[in-house]
Design a protein around this motif. Sequence first.
Motif, PDB file in Angstrom:
ATOM      1  N   SER A  13       0.858  -1.184   0.000  1.00 63.48           N
ATOM      2  CA  SER A  13       0.000   0.000   0.000  1.00 63.48           C
ATOM      3  C   SER A  13       0.894   1.233   0.000  1.00 63.48           C
ATOM      4  O   SER A  13       1.965   1.240   0.618  1.00 63.48           O
ATOM      5  CB  SER A  13      -0.943   0.005   1.199  1.00 63.48           C
ATOM      6  OG  SER A  13      -0.222   0.037   2.396  1.00 63.48           O
ATOM      7  N   PHE A  14       0.460   2.237  -0.718  1.00 60.63           N
ATOM      8  CA  PHE A  14       1.206   3.476  -0.857  1.00 60.63           C
ATOM      9  C   PHE A  14       0.253   4.648  -0.673  1.00 60.63           C
ATOM     10  O   PHE A  14      -0.915   4.562  -1.022  1.00 60.63           O
ATOM     11  CB  PHE A  14       1.835   3.590  -2.255  1.00 60.63           C
ATOM     12  CG  PHE A  14       2.678   2.421  -2.645  1.00 60.63           C
ATOM     13  CD1 PHE A  14       4.007   2.351  -2.251  1.00 60.63           C
ATOM     14  CD2 PHE A  14       2.144   1.378  -3.388  1.00 60.63           C
ATOM     15  CE1 PHE A  14       4.788   1.269  -2.601  1.00 60.63           C
ATOM     16  CE2 PHE A  14       2.919   0.289  -3.755  1.00 60.63           C
ATOM     17  CZ  PHE A  14       4.244   0.234  -3.355  1.00 60.63           C
ATOM     18  N   GLY A  15       0.760   5.725  -0.146  1.00 63.32           N
ATOM     19  CA  GLY A  15      -0.032   6.929  -0.014  1.00 63.32           C
ATOM     20  C   GLY A  15       0.771   8.132  -0.452  1.00 63.32           C
ATOM     21  O   GLY A  15       2.000   8.150  -0.345  1.00 63.32           O
ATOM     22  N   ARG A  16       0.065   9.121  -0.958  1.00 68.23           N
ATOM     23  CA  ARG A  16       0.729  10.349  -1.376  1.00 68.23           C
ATOM     24  C   ARG A  16      -0.226  11.511  -1.175  1.00 68.23           C
ATOM     25  O   ARG A  16      -1.416  11.420  -1.484  1.00 68.23           O
ATOM     26  CB  ARG A  16       1.116  10.247  -2.845  1.00 68.23           C
ATOM     27  CG  ARG A  16       1.712  11.532  -3.384  1.00 68.23           C
ATOM     28  CD  ARG A  16       2.250  11.393  -4.764  1.00 68.23           C
ATOM     29  NE  ARG A  16       1.260  10.874  -5.696  1.00 68.23           N
ATOM     30  CZ  ARG A  16       1.534  10.537  -6.936  1.00 68.23           C
ATOM     31  NH1 ARG A  16       2.763  10.625  -7.396  1.00 68.23           N
ATOM     32  NH2 ARG A  16       0.587  10.103  -7.745  1.00 68.23           N
ATOM     33  N   PHE A  17       0.309  12.594  -0.647  1.00 65.51           N
ATOM     34  CA  PHE A  17      -0.474  13.811  -0.486  1.00 65.51           C
ATOM     35  C   PHE A  17       0.207  14.911  -1.276  1.00 65.51           C
ATOM     36  O   PHE A  17       1.387  15.198  -1.068  1.00 65.51           O
ATOM     37  CB  PHE A  17      -0.558  14.199   0.993  1.00 65.51           C
ATOM     38  CG  PHE A  17      -1.348  15.452   1.223  1.00 65.51           C
ATOM     39  CD1 PHE A  17      -2.719  15.476   1.008  1.00 65.51           C
ATOM     40  CD2 PHE A  17      -0.720  16.615   1.639  1.00 65.51           C
ATOM     41  CE1 PHE A  17      -3.455  16.640   1.210  1.00 65.51           C
ATOM     42  CE2 PHE A  17      -1.443  17.772   1.843  1.00 65.51           C
ATOM     43  CZ  PHE A  17      -2.816  17.779   1.627  1.00 65.51           C
ATOM     44  N   ASN A  18      -0.521  15.498  -2.203  1.00 68.84           N
ATOM     45  CA  ASN A  18      -0.022  16.626  -2.982  1.00 68.84           C
ATOM     46  C   ASN A  18      -0.644  17.895  -2.421  1.00 68.84           C
ATOM     47  O   ASN A  18      -1.858  18.048  -2.452  1.00 68.84           O
ATOM     48  CB  ASN A  18      -0.407  16.501  -4.456  1.00 68.84           C
ATOM     49  CG  ASN A  18       0.289  15.371  -5.140  1.00 68.84           C
ATOM     50  OD1 ASN A  18       1.442  15.083  -4.865  1.00 68.84           O
ATOM     51  ND2 ASN A  18      -0.418  14.693  -6.030  1.00 68.84           N
ATOM     52  N   ASN A  19       0.178  18.768  -1.888  1.00 69.77           N
ATOM     53  CA  ASN A  19      -0.277  20.063  -1.407  1.00 69.77           C
ATOM     54  C   ASN A  19       0.594  21.102  -2.093  1.00 69.77           C
ATOM     55  O   ASN A  19       1.610  21.535  -1.555  1.00 69.77           O
ATOM     56  CB  ASN A  19      -0.163  20.152   0.115  1.00 69.77           C
ATOM     57  CG  ASN A  19      -0.745  21.443   0.658  1.00 69.77           C
ATOM     58  OD1 ASN A  19      -1.421  22.171  -0.051  1.00 69.77           O
ATOM     59  ND2 ASN A  19      -0.477  21.725   1.908  1.00 69.77           N
ATOM     60  N   ASN A  25      -4.499  21.296  -7.681  1.00 66.67           N
ATOM     61  CA  ASN A  25      -3.801  20.024  -7.739  1.00 66.67           C
ATOM     62  C   ASN A  25      -3.655  19.327  -6.385  1.00 66.67           C
ATOM     63  O   ASN A  25      -2.952  18.328  -6.288  1.00 66.67           O
ATOM     64  CB  ASN A  25      -2.420  20.217  -8.370  1.00 66.67           C
ATOM     65  CG  ASN A  25      -2.533  20.637  -9.816  1.00 66.67           C
ATOM     66  OD1 ASN A  25      -3.291  20.052 -10.579  1.00 66.67           O
ATOM     67  ND2 ASN A  25      -1.810  21.671 -10.194  1.00 66.67           N
ATOM     68  N   ASP A  26      -4.290  19.842  -5.347  1.00 63.54           N
ATOM     69  CA  ASP A  26      -4.230  19.190  -4.038  1.00 63.54           C
ATOM     70  C   ASP A  26      -5.008  17.877  -4.117  1.00 63.54           C
ATOM     71  O   ASP A  26      -6.137  17.836  -4.594  1.00 63.54           O
ATOM     72  CB  ASP A  26      -4.836  20.071  -2.950  1.00 63.54           C
ATOM     73  CG  ASP A  26      -3.967  21.269  -2.630  1.00 63.54           C
ATOM     74  OD1 ASP A  26      -2.856  21.377  -3.185  1.00 63.54           O
ATOM     75  OD2 ASP A  26      -4.409  22.102  -1.823  1.00 63.54           O
ATOM     76  N   LYS A  27      -4.380  16.814  -3.646  1.00 64.63           N
ATOM     77  CA  LYS A  27      -5.019  15.505  -3.734  1.00 64.63           C
ATOM     78  C   LYS A  27      -4.349  14.560  -2.753  1.00 64.63           C
ATOM     79  O   LYS A  27      -3.152  14.650  -2.496  1.00 64.63           O
ATOM     80  CB  LYS A  27      -4.860  14.957  -5.149  1.00 64.63           C
ATOM     81  CG  LYS A  27      -5.576  13.659  -5.412  1.00 64.63           C
ATOM     82  CD  LYS A  27      -5.301  13.117  -6.799  1.00 64.63           C
ATOM     83  CE  LYS A  27      -5.753  14.071  -7.862  1.00 64.63           C
ATOM     84  NZ  LYS A  27      -5.558  13.584  -9.216  1.00 64.63           N
ATOM     85  N   TYR A  28      -5.145  13.658  -2.191  1.00 62.26           N
ATOM     86  CA  TYR A  28      -4.641  12.578  -1.353  1.00 62.26           C
ATOM     87  C   TYR A  28      -4.941  11.283  -2.088  1.00 62.26           C
ATOM     88  O   TYR A  28      -6.070  11.071  -2.535  1.00 62.26           O
ATOM     89  CB  TYR A  28      -5.324  12.608   0.014  1.00 62.26           C
ATOM     90  CG  TYR A  28      -4.851  11.552   0.970  1.00 62.26           C
ATOM     91  CD1 TYR A  28      -3.515  11.464   1.331  1.00 62.26           C
ATOM     92  CD2 TYR A  28      -5.735  10.634   1.504  1.00 62.26           C
ATOM     93  CE1 TYR A  28      -3.066  10.492   2.213  1.00 62.26           C
ATOM     94  CE2 TYR A  28      -5.300   9.662   2.396  1.00 62.26           C
ATOM     95  CZ  TYR A  28      -3.966   9.602   2.740  1.00 62.26           C
ATOM     96  OH  TYR A  28      -3.534   8.632   3.615  1.00 62.26           O
ATOM     97  N   GLN A  47     -10.001  14.734  -3.176  1.00 59.47           N
ATOM     98  CA  GLN A  47      -9.586  16.070  -3.598  1.00 59.47           C
ATOM     99  C   GLN A  47     -10.741  17.041  -3.391  1.00 59.47           C
ATOM    100  O   GLN A  47     -11.882  16.613  -3.226  1.00 59.47           O
ATOM    101  CB  GLN A  47      -9.149  16.050  -5.053  1.00 59.47           C
ATOM    102  CG  GLN A  47     -10.189  15.559  -6.022  1.00 59.47           C
ATOM    103  CD  GLN A  47      -9.587  15.221  -7.371  1.00 59.47           C
ATOM    104  OE1 GLN A  47      -8.398  15.344  -7.589  1.00 59.47           O
ATOM    105  NE2 GLN A  47     -10.416  14.800  -8.297  1.00 59.47           N
ATOM    106  N   PRO A  48     -10.450  18.346  -3.375  1.00 59.93           N
ATOM    107  CA  PRO A  48     -11.548  19.305  -3.235  1.00 59.93           C
ATOM    108  C   PRO A  48     -12.603  19.058  -4.318  1.00 59.93           C
ATOM    109  O   PRO A  48     -12.278  18.867  -5.491  1.00 59.93           O
ATOM    110  CB  PRO A  48     -10.870  20.660  -3.420  1.00 59.93           C
ATOM    111  CG  PRO A  48      -9.441  20.431  -3.009  1.00 59.93           C
ATOM    112  CD  PRO A  48      -9.139  19.021  -3.461  1.00 59.93           C
TER     113      PRO A  48
END
Length: 119
Positions: A13-19, A25-28, A47-48
């Motif tokens: 499992s992998f996770g990434r948060f883009n802020n 472009n904000d996304k989890y 994402q929003p």
Amino acid sequence: MPVPLPPVAFTHSFGRFNNLDDEINDKYEIEYLHKDIPQNHYMIFVQPAKYGLPIRKEHIDRTLKLKDGSNAIYSTKFARGINLLAFEKDGFQYVLSVNKRISDKVTSEILMEITNSIK
């Protein structure tokens, strides 16, 4: 985030948060996969809602009712190779996607159970 997982085996499992500088472009993202069984692939994107995936009417197979009364959409046509369930909650769009090759094990009902676990 939903706690239950689809009823298939995963090894990673992998996770990434883009802020980034702008909200667009904000996304989890969370991704589950199996190193020896490539079809065992499941992802969650958050994402929003105002920047969420634009899912057109012709891509929607069914509109489903969540236990909180809101709607979710289920699509087998949005992208090649995946089925997805998308819904909005508290200003965010959640998208759960699964490889089509395991759609007999991870049905829309299973994705709904996972979705309904979100508080």
